[in-house]
Design a protein around this motif. Structure first.
Motif, mmCIF file in Angstrom:
data_model
loop_
_atom_site.group_PDB
_atom_site.id
_atom_site.type_symbol
_atom_site.label_atom_id
_atom_site.label_comp_id
_atom_site.label_asym_id
_atom_site.label_seq_id
_atom_site.Cartn_x
_atom_site.Cartn_y
_atom_site.Cartn_z
ATOM 1 N N HIS A 4 0.744 -1.369 -0.191
ATOM 2 C CA HIS A 4 0.216 0.155 -0.046
ATOM 3 C C HIS A 4 0.955 1.503 0.229
ATOM 4 O O HIS A 4 0.948 2.167 -0.743
ATOM 5 C CB HIS A 4 -0.807 0.316 0.962
ATOM 6 N N ALA A 5 2.113 1.379 0.768
ATOM 7 C CA ALA A 5 2.732 2.526 1.256
ATOM 8 C C ALA A 5 3.491 3.115 -0.176
ATOM 9 O O ALA A 5 4.027 3.709 -0.641
ATOM 10 C CB ALA A 5 3.596 2.418 1.953
ATOM 11 N N LEU A 6 4.197 1.687 -1.090
ATOM 12 C CA LEU A 6 4.842 2.016 -2.404
ATOM 13 C C LEU A 6 3.562 2.166 -3.578
ATOM 14 O O LEU A 6 4.295 3.417 -3.753
ATOM 15 C CB LEU A 6 4.858 0.393 -2.589
ATOM 16 N N ILE B 144 -7.556 -8.482 -9.387
ATOM 17 C CA ILE B 144 -7.467 -9.505 -8.051
ATOM 18 C C ILE B 144 -7.782 -8.661 -6.537
ATOM 19 O O ILE B 144 -7.271 -7.921 -6.585
ATOM 20 C CB ILE B 144 -6.396 -9.838 -7.530
ATOM 21 N N THR B 145 -7.915 -9.259 -5.879
ATOM 22 C CA THR B 145 -6.985 -8.306 -4.371
ATOM 23 C C THR B 145 -6.750 -9.125 -4.157
ATOM 24 O O THR B 145 -6.131 -10.735 -4.262
ATOM 25 C CB THR B 145 -8.725 -8.654 -3.499
ATOM 26 N N LEU B 146 -5.462 -8.457 -3.566
ATOM 27 C CA LEU B 146 -3.970 -9.503 -3.247
ATOM 28 C C LEU B 146 -3.327 -9.253 -1.750
ATOM 29 O O LEU B 146 -3.420 -8.014 -1.472
ATOM 30 C CB LEU B 146 -3.091 -8.601 -4.518
ATOM 31 N N GLY B 147 -3.473 -10.428 -1.725
ATOM 32 C CA GLY B 147 -2.677 -10.328 -0.141
ATOM 33 C C GLY B 147 -3.486 -9.513 0.890
ATOM 34 O O GLY B 147 -4.766 -9.643 0.759
ATOM 35 N N ALA C 121 -7.504 -4.052 -3.909
ATOM 36 C CA ALA C 121 -7.855 -4.744 -4.667
ATOM 37 C C ALA C 121 -7.710 -3.813 -5.615
ATOM 38 O O ALA C 121 -8.235 -2.125 -5.311
ATOM 39 C CB ALA C 121 -9.661 -4.788 -3.972
ATOM 40 N N ALA C 122 -6.782 -4.063 -7.141
ATOM 41 C CA ALA C 122 -6.591 -3.485 -8.077
ATOM 42 C C ALA C 122 -6.990 -4.632 -9.159
ATOM 43 O O ALA C 122 -6.959 -5.915 -9.153
ATOM 44 C CB ALA C 122 -5.634 -2.816 -7.634
#
Length: 505
Positions: free
Chosen positions: A321-323, A356-359, A369-370
């Protein structure tokens, strides 16, 4: 006449605060590395493998032991070993050794920080059961540097000898050293034992033996123990909630007691130095972006609290998320454990986009979600080439390189600490060319990544391996043990008071 020696192993590092337990299947599969090996399968473990069992077997071949291989297995660090797994594996190891009697000696490759659902001291219990079966046959055990050594382990084994490096690049050497100690015992030598426990916990991020204070302490250990058959400084694994969690010293041979005391005095004096800078995810990414502007090599960020080598599930998303929020460019993150995401990428193929929703399965920050672009796919089978895994064959299952903006993520289907550049390279990702690299690891990554790093930062995104042990909800430590260097001491009375306050609230 050749010495007849049984060999085996059962390795697990238990984070009692972690989300996922280790069942029998986890040991059967070997967590993407060496699967459970029985009988002569143990003799097929690669001699170059960075494992204690490999070093012990190499020594056995040199001196002509008659080796009786029993069972060897390991699983990725996690929460407790299930009762089924513990009892099944322990019974088979002891049963195979009992069936091999008479023996001249026994060599075991253990971790030293195993906690089962029903047994706090996994290794101590195994050794006590074994001792009851074999009597006074010499037993030598190789341990991890992070072993939480217990009085029962010291009492029931003749020698406990541990790794001396973190990253653990000397596992094979440790096995050979333990085998040499077993030769002494089988020749009839009796060794004085000494055991001391330190009064404080230290976080694994600051235990690296390439840095101070650990580097100096291990150098002093070598100097002080130069005349001893075995001496070990165990850093302990500071996420196992039982009385004997923590750092310790063991020593064997003439003057062991005095030597152990001298080393422990130095460890206690070094307490203030076991600390370092920890950044939030956004702080770490912002600093990495600034440094990368003038850097000629990658800036590396350790996502230490989701380290799968310390009980994390390697799927939290705080750093990702931070990246993304910082619009990081030419950034890599790995290895993110999400089998469903990997399979979704394989279903659409290279060059396609997948929504997809990742992790995020372990909690903390929400999944990402992206829409991602699939840049590469792999079956996850390759050879790790760095010093930590030691040219070990890795089997990480369906894997994928996914891209979102300027960030590429190495997604895998087996939990594996990001301690080798090949985990990126087998997906066509080149860490040497990246500007920023986020690794789900605390220290082991340094063995292969430090040579290419401009600098290394430590970040604390949500995850089960607290960067400061004092942050964990301890309940069962020994009274008086300081929860971090210079910090508060654990007190059951304080715990009872808090519980009473909560009940009255």
């Amino acid at each position: 006449m050749a010495k007849r020696v049984a060999v085996g192993g059962f390795l697990h590092e238990t984070n009692t605060f972690a989300p996922t337990k280790a069942g029998l299947d986890d040991f059967l599969g070997g967590s993407g590395a060496i699967p459970m090996s029985r009988g002569d399968q143990i003799l097929a473990i690669p001699p170059t493998a960075n494992q204690s069992i490999a070093g012990a077997l190499a020594h056995a071949a040199r001196v002509g032991w008659e080796v009786v291989p029993t069972l060897w297995c390991a699983a990725s660090p996690s929460a407790h070993v299930t009762e089924e797994a513990y009892e099944t594996i322990t019974a088979e190891i002891i049963g195979r050794i009992a069936a091999a009697l008479p023996l001249d000696g026994i060599y075991l490759d253990l971790h030293g920080a195993m906690v089962a659902e029903h047994v706090d001291d996994g290794e101590g219990e195994l050794l006590a059961r074994l001792r009851a079966v074999v009597g006074d046959i010499p037993i030598v055990v190789s341990l991890d540097l992070h072993a939480n050594v217990t009085p029962r382990m010291v009492e029931t084994a003749d020698v406990l000898d541990s790794y001396r490096t973190y990253p653990h690049v000397d596992m094979r050497e440790t096995g050979a050293r333990g085998a040499r100690a077993l030769d002494l015992l089988m020749a009839g030598e009796s060794l004085e034992k000494a055991f001391l426990q330190a009064p404080y916990l230290s976080a694994i991020s600051w235990q690296c033996t390439d840095m101070e204070p650990a580097r100096g302490l291990y150098a002093e250990m070598e100097e002080l123990g130069a005349g001893l058959p075995s001496i070990s400084f165990n850093m302990g694994f500071p996420a196992a909630d039982f009385a004997d969690c923590g750092m310790s010293v063991t020593a064997y041979g003439p003057g062991a007691t005095e030597t152990a005391r001298a080393l422990m005095d130095r460890i206690e004096a070094a307490e203030p130095a076991f600390a370092g800078e920890v950044l939030t995810p956004s702080e770490a990414v912002a600093r990495a972006k600034d440094l990368a502007q003038a850097a000629t090599r990658p800036v590396i960020i350790a996502d230490t609290q989701d380290n799968p080598g310390a009980g994390g599930d390697s799927n939290t998303t705080g750093m990702l998320h931070a990246l993304i929020a910082a619009r990081a460019e030419n950034a890599l993150l790995g290895g993110l454990y999400d089998p469903q995401a990997a399979m979704a990428a394989h279903a659409v193929g290279v060059g396609a986009e997948v929504e997809i929703t990742l992790g995020g399965q372990s909690g903390g920050d929400p999944p990402v979600a992206a829409r991602f672009t699939v840049e590469a796919l792999s079956d996850g089978v390759f050879e790790a080439k760095g010093p930590y895994y030691g040219r070990r064959r890795m089997t990480l299952g369906p894997s994928a390189a996914l891209r979102i903006g300027g960030v590429r993520i190495a997604v895998v289907s087996a939990k594996c600490q990001m301690a080798d550049r090949e985990i990126f390279r087998h997906l066509g990702l080149h860490p040497e060319e990246a500007s920023i690299i986020v690794v789900k690891s605390s220290v082991h990554f340094r063995a292969d990544f430090a040579p290419i790093a401009e600098t290394i930062l430590v970040a604390a995104a949500p995850g089960p391996m607290a960067v400061d042990p004092a942050l964990l909800p301890w309940r069962r430590l020994r009274p008086g043990l300081r929860l971090s260097p210079g910090g508060a001491a654990f007190s059951p009375d304080d715990l009872s008071s808090k519980e009473t306050q909560n009940a009255n609230a």
